[in-house]
Design an enzyme around this catalytic site. Structure first.
Site, PDB file in Angstrom:
ATOM      1  N   TYR A 155       7.275 -23.275  -3.598  1.00 61.28           N
ATOM      2  CA  TYR A 155       7.825 -21.894  -4.484  1.00 61.28           C
ATOM      3  C   TYR A 155       8.392 -21.183  -5.904  1.00 61.28           C
ATOM      4  O   TYR A 155       8.991 -22.050  -6.117  1.00 61.28           O
ATOM      5  CB  TYR A 155       8.442 -20.565  -3.710  1.00 61.28           C
ATOM      6  CG  TYR A 155       8.209 -19.083  -3.791  1.00 61.28           C
ATOM      7  CD1 TYR A 155       6.848 -18.762  -4.212  1.00 61.28           C
ATOM      8  CD2 TYR A 155       9.156 -18.225  -4.776  1.00 61.28           C
ATOM      9  CE1 TYR A 155       7.162 -17.489  -4.814  1.00 61.28           C
ATOM     10  CE2 TYR A 155       9.124 -17.070  -4.532  1.00 61.28           C
ATOM     11  CZ  TYR A 155       7.704 -16.779  -4.800  1.00 61.28           C
ATOM     12  OH  TYR A 155       8.335 -15.074  -5.630  1.00 61.28           O
ATOM     13  N   ASP A 250      11.731 -27.537 -10.544  1.00 59.53           N
ATOM     14  CA  ASP A 250      13.001 -26.081 -10.578  1.00 59.53           C
ATOM     15  C   ASP A 250      13.824 -25.892  -9.626  1.00 59.53           C
ATOM     16  O   ASP A 250      14.089 -27.157  -8.920  1.00 59.53           O
ATOM     17  CB  ASP A 250      11.385 -25.387  -9.349  1.00 59.53           C
ATOM     18  CG  ASP A 250      11.816 -24.236  -9.356  1.00 59.53           C
ATOM     19  OD1 ASP A 250      12.868 -23.986  -9.540  1.00 59.53           O
ATOM     20  OD2 ASP A 250      10.588 -23.284  -8.862  1.00 59.53           O
ATOM     21  N   LYS A 288      19.173 -17.800  -9.964  1.00 57.44           N
ATOM     22  CA  LYS A 288      20.579 -17.463  -9.414  1.00 57.44           C
ATOM     23  C   LYS A 288      21.612 -17.554  -9.725  1.00 57.44           C
ATOM     24  O   LYS A 288      22.690 -16.976 -10.724  1.00 57.44           O
ATOM     25  CB  LYS A 288      20.711 -18.416  -8.055  1.00 57.44           C
ATOM     26  CG  LYS A 288      18.848 -18.506  -7.608  1.00 57.44           C
ATOM     27  CD  LYS A 288      18.208 -17.279  -6.936  1.00 57.44           C
ATOM     28  CE  LYS A 288      16.841 -17.364  -6.386  1.00 57.44           C
ATOM     29  NZ  LYS A 288      16.715 -16.244  -5.930  1.00 57.44           N
TER      30      LYS A 288
END
Length: 456
Positions: A155, A250, A288
């Site tokens: 994702y 990522d 994050k």
């Protein structure tokens, strides 16, 4: 809208949470502002949180839970760390947004580069989706090629072309992609099975001159935690280099959470410890932890590539709130506080809890496999997972996911807040002290028995 919890034979949600959800349903699509929060795969009304501190969250009914979501990763230090809160308050007092450069933006970019030297240039944005969207655009602009390779179950935010066979909320909702994504956008993405270098080689053999980049989660954690096979990321670097394509890693979830330099740092340390040379992606995406709970994300990589971004180059990217001073203050304080002791505690807690989950399920007779990537872990249910582990999205989807519903609600009833989807990682923080860990350990045996008794 999820089925009322009482209709599923599960314990009724405390009334203030139910009332809040009913109210939310009339004002917000599905009652939530991100799909996985809706408890769609576990049933019932979501908990509406009122406050959080350290390893605990408290809902609107006043009930406290030990938290294993940690805001989906950012709360590495625990919730409302006093030094982070103070940094935010000080920044807010100076102004909420300027629409102009600040020195703090440079400080955060330099902190990222210090930890990940391969990120020679860093562009701050507000969300992980923005970061991956920009990475894809930059890869196409730099190479002049149209196609992107991604892996099923990885994702990368809700970018149109990257939603194909994504994990996370898409996996929870059992959707192949998303309505509103055009065929033309989908056609520019080649979706391959994860951990399969032969499939990558074959794709490049057929269409290598059209492929701008391969993007992968550094260690996937949106189909459950599925670490890369030994040599997989190195293999991606080798293949992309041979064909003139970019390698995009990522690290929105893993970056600065699983270690000081993220998964790339952990993996390279392991490779070099055995005499290997290591590898370096062309581009990284971060999020994050670099916001510490505030909306900050980033794109970083080789200067020669990053300098193709506007205003230096022809690849346009902009954001009014990019590098927001209040958000940057939160991220910078978090990053500076995340020292070796923090990572040691997080790893220690993850090791204890992941082991305890496995022991409780084994004692209850539940076939399963607990998988870890650094301090991230999750559990997969069923004989296939138990016998051989989970290496890709197809295997993750084949598990006995219904057992997680029972486990989740039993833990919730015991005051432990788990991710409301079997396809999500469990997160711990440096604030998870012995008392918090003990509460989790005490709740596991009954929850494991509930999982054992569950039926499809």
């Amino acid at each position: 809208m999820s089925e009322p919890i009482e209709a599923q034979g599960l314990r009724r949600t405390p009334e203030p949470n139910h009332a809040a959800f009913v109210r939310a349903l009339s004002a917000i699509p599905g009652g939530v502002n991100s799909p996985v929060r809706a408890y769609g795969s576990v049933g019932g009304d979501p908990r509406f949180l009122a406050s959080a501190r350290g390893p605990y969250v408290t809902d609107v009914a006043g009930r406290e839970y030990v938290d294993l979501v940690c805001s989906w990763g950012p709360a590495l230090l625990g919730h409302a760390h006093p030094e982070v809160v103070a940094a935010v308050q000080e920044a807010a007092a100076r102004g909420l947004s300027f629409g102009a450069p600040t020195v703090a933006e440079v400080d955060l970019a330099e902190e990222i580069r210090r930890r990940v030297p391969a990120a020679e240039r860093v562009r701050l944005v507000s969300t992980g989706t923005e970061a991956t969207m920009t990475a894809v655009r930059l890869a196409r602009g730099y190479t002049g090629r149209p196609l992107i390779i991604k892996f099923a179950g990885c994702y990368h935010g809700h970018v149109d072309a990257l939603l194909a066979e994504a994990g996370s909320g898409v996996a929870t909702l059992a959707l192949p992609g998303s309505a509103g994504v055009t065929e033309a956008a989908a056609a520019e993405t080649l979706v391959l099975p994860y951990n399969d270098l032969a499939a990558v080689e074959a794709a490049f053999a057929q269409r290598g001159s059209e492929i701008a980049a391969v993007i992968t989660e550094a260690s996937p954690a949106n189909m459950g935690v599925v670490p890369p096979a030994e040599g997989f990321n190195e293999g991606l670097r080798r293949i992309t280099s041979a064909h003139g394509a970019l390698f995009v890693m990522d690290e929105v979830l893993t970056g600065f959470r699983v270690g000081p330099a993220g998964w790339w740092g952990l993996e390279n340390d392991a490779v070099r410890a055995t005499g290997g040379a290591g590898y370096t992606p062309d581009l990284f995406t971060f999020g994050k932890v670099i916001g510490g709970g505030m909306p900050v994300a980033a794109l970083g990589g080789a200067a020669a590539i990053m300098d193709h971004l506007a205003p230096l180059g022809p690849v346009y990217q902009a954001g009014t709130l990019s590098g927001n001073p209040v958000a940057v203050a939160s991220g910078l304080a978090t990053m500076r506080l995340a020292d070796d002791a923090v990572y040691a505690r997080v790893n220690e807690v993850a090791e204890v809890l992941s082991g305890a989950v496995g022991e409780a399920l084994t004692a209850a007779g539940v076939e399963h496999r607990v998988q870890r990537a650094g301090s991230l872990f999750s559990v997969f249910f069923g004989p296939l997972a138990a016998s051989s582990g989970v290496r890709d999205y197809a295997q993750a989807q084949a598990q006995e996911a219904f057992r997680y519903t029972a486990l989740f609600h039993a833990m919730l009833d015991s005051g432990v807040n788990l991710p409301p989807s079997v396809f999500e990682a469990w997160f711990v923080s440096a604030a998870h002290d012995d008392a918090a860990v003990s509460r989790i350990l005490d709740a596991l045996p009954a929850a494991a028995r509930a999982a054992a008794a569950a039926t499809a």
